[in-house]
Design a protein around this motif. Sequence first.
Motif, PDB file in Angstrom:
ATOM      1  N   GLU A   1      -4.523  -6.623  -2.545  1.00 34.90           N
ATOM      2  CA  GLU A   1      -5.421  -5.639  -2.556  1.00 34.90           C
ATOM      3  C   GLU A   1      -6.590  -5.987  -1.881  1.00 34.90           C
ATOM      4  OE1 GLU A   1      -4.004  -7.474  -5.134  1.00 34.90           O
ATOM      5  OE2 GLU A   1      -2.602  -5.892  -6.308  1.00 34.90           O
TER       6      GLU A   1
ATOM      7  N   GLU B   1       0.654  -1.204   0.044  1.00 35.71           N
ATOM      8  CA  GLU B   1       0.161   0.282  -0.092  1.00 35.71           C
ATOM      9  C   GLU B   1       0.998   1.189   0.042  1.00 35.71           C
ATOM     10  OE1 GLU B   1      -3.822   0.194   0.429  1.00 35.71           O
ATOM     11  OE2 GLU B   1      -3.083  -1.482  -0.973  1.00 35.71           O
TER      12      GLU B   1
ATOM     13  N   ALA C   1      -5.764  -5.451   1.940  1.00 38.05           N
ATOM     14  CA  ALA C   1      -5.368  -4.256   2.298  1.00 38.05           C
ATOM     15  C   ALA C   1      -6.949  -3.368   2.504  1.00 38.05           C
ATOM     16  CB  ALA C   1      -4.847  -3.305   1.207  1.00 38.05           C
TER      17      ALA C   1
ATOM     18  N   THR D   1       1.125   4.469   5.662  1.00 39.89           N
ATOM     19  CA  THR D   1       0.046   4.532   4.693  1.00 39.89           C
ATOM     20  C   THR D   1      -0.422   5.952   4.705  1.00 39.89           C
ATOM     21  OG1 THR D   1      -1.845   3.742   5.979  1.00 39.89           O
ATOM     22  CG2 THR D   1      -0.982   2.337   4.532  1.00 39.89           C
TER      23      THR D   1
END
Length: 428
Positions: A333, A22, A336, A381
Amino acid sequence: MTDLAEKLFNPGDYFTFVLDQEIRNAGMPGGYCGFALQLADTPDLPALQKRLDLLVECFPQASAIIQPRGKRFAWVATGNPIALELHQCRPGADESEQSQQLLLDIFNRPESRPLTVHWIAGAEGGTLLLIWLHPLLDARGCKILLDFLSSDKPDSFKDSPSLIEAKLAQWSFWKKLQLFFKAKRHNTAANSLNSCLPTQVEQGPQRLQLKVQRFDAEQSQGIAKLAQQSTGLTGRTLYYLGCFMRAMELVGPPAAKDGYCIPYAFNLRRQNAPTPVFGNHIGCLFARATREQVRDRTGLFAHLLSEHQQVVRDELDLAYLPLMWLGQWLSPEKYAKVLRKQHSGGELSSLWFSDIGDLSWSKKGFLGVPVSNLSLMCWMTLPPGLALLASQLDGKLVLSYSYLAPAIDEAWLDAVIARMNVELLNSP
């Protein structure tokens, strides 16, 4: 010691790898963390290089690369050496300021290696900087690695199987299923309270910056006493989190929503255990509070303590392990989204936080040199774009704030840190 040429990720490794992806997808170097030790004198650098060579010989994972293995991922040994990288502060410049600038320049550069070690030399002493990719090992593992590099008995350090997988192996299928549903309910609750965030910005080029707050022995003892009074014998982490929630609320969150949710890790390692060195051996918990609860200091700490006691009673401190095990089979993906997104689509984490605990090197120092200061850092992030890493050196509390600029407003963060200090010391 291990000589495995290939090692599959454990569930904790994959958890951190997903967050690493990410961070990279947002145009940043990745899920790297750093320990910076300020040393009073120059250590024996050739001896340190020999110990780095021994590290790769004993633990090939230290210079391995990540490769997919079906739906899983693995560390694959390369045998590449880890060269100690040397940097020099310019004579006559403000050494403290220049050392910090060099440190951040190194930490912000693109990197593909899982572990690098740097010596930033000053007029007297300097800074030892160790940077590692989080899927490689957790923060307590990094402390053990540093102990290996400075120990006169390196043979006493061994790698061992994943503590997460060992814990999972102890449970029956029905026990795992029971814990899984407990964790799922807890995660649903965490996702239902829209989190206040420290920035409105969610994209654009960023540079990681660092602010460090150090407390002397008397202040640190006072904070520890207040923590015990507020959140009990084992609640120092909760005290830090509650104080930060209040600081952010009282200054005013840039992205104001319903409350605060701060995930925090707990470590499965035994206290002072010299093994395992590599791999992540962590679970995840949440500290949550509404904005109304945060404004009442006494009530907030009572709430956080009560919530934590309920977590322990319900075994939620272990319930996330089956959830992490199942997460291994999701793509980065999809996983996340589970880790980051609330039901509203917003970011779950108001802050990234880790209480790493004691990082002292006793009277021996590092390679015989006293460690006079330390700072910690990590990429995170965006959002939240802000991380707080707590540690102690020789009984003195050190709070390291990593943040992304320009996403995080520096003036706002300075005000939050100042308020945090007031909350920690409980001074008017």
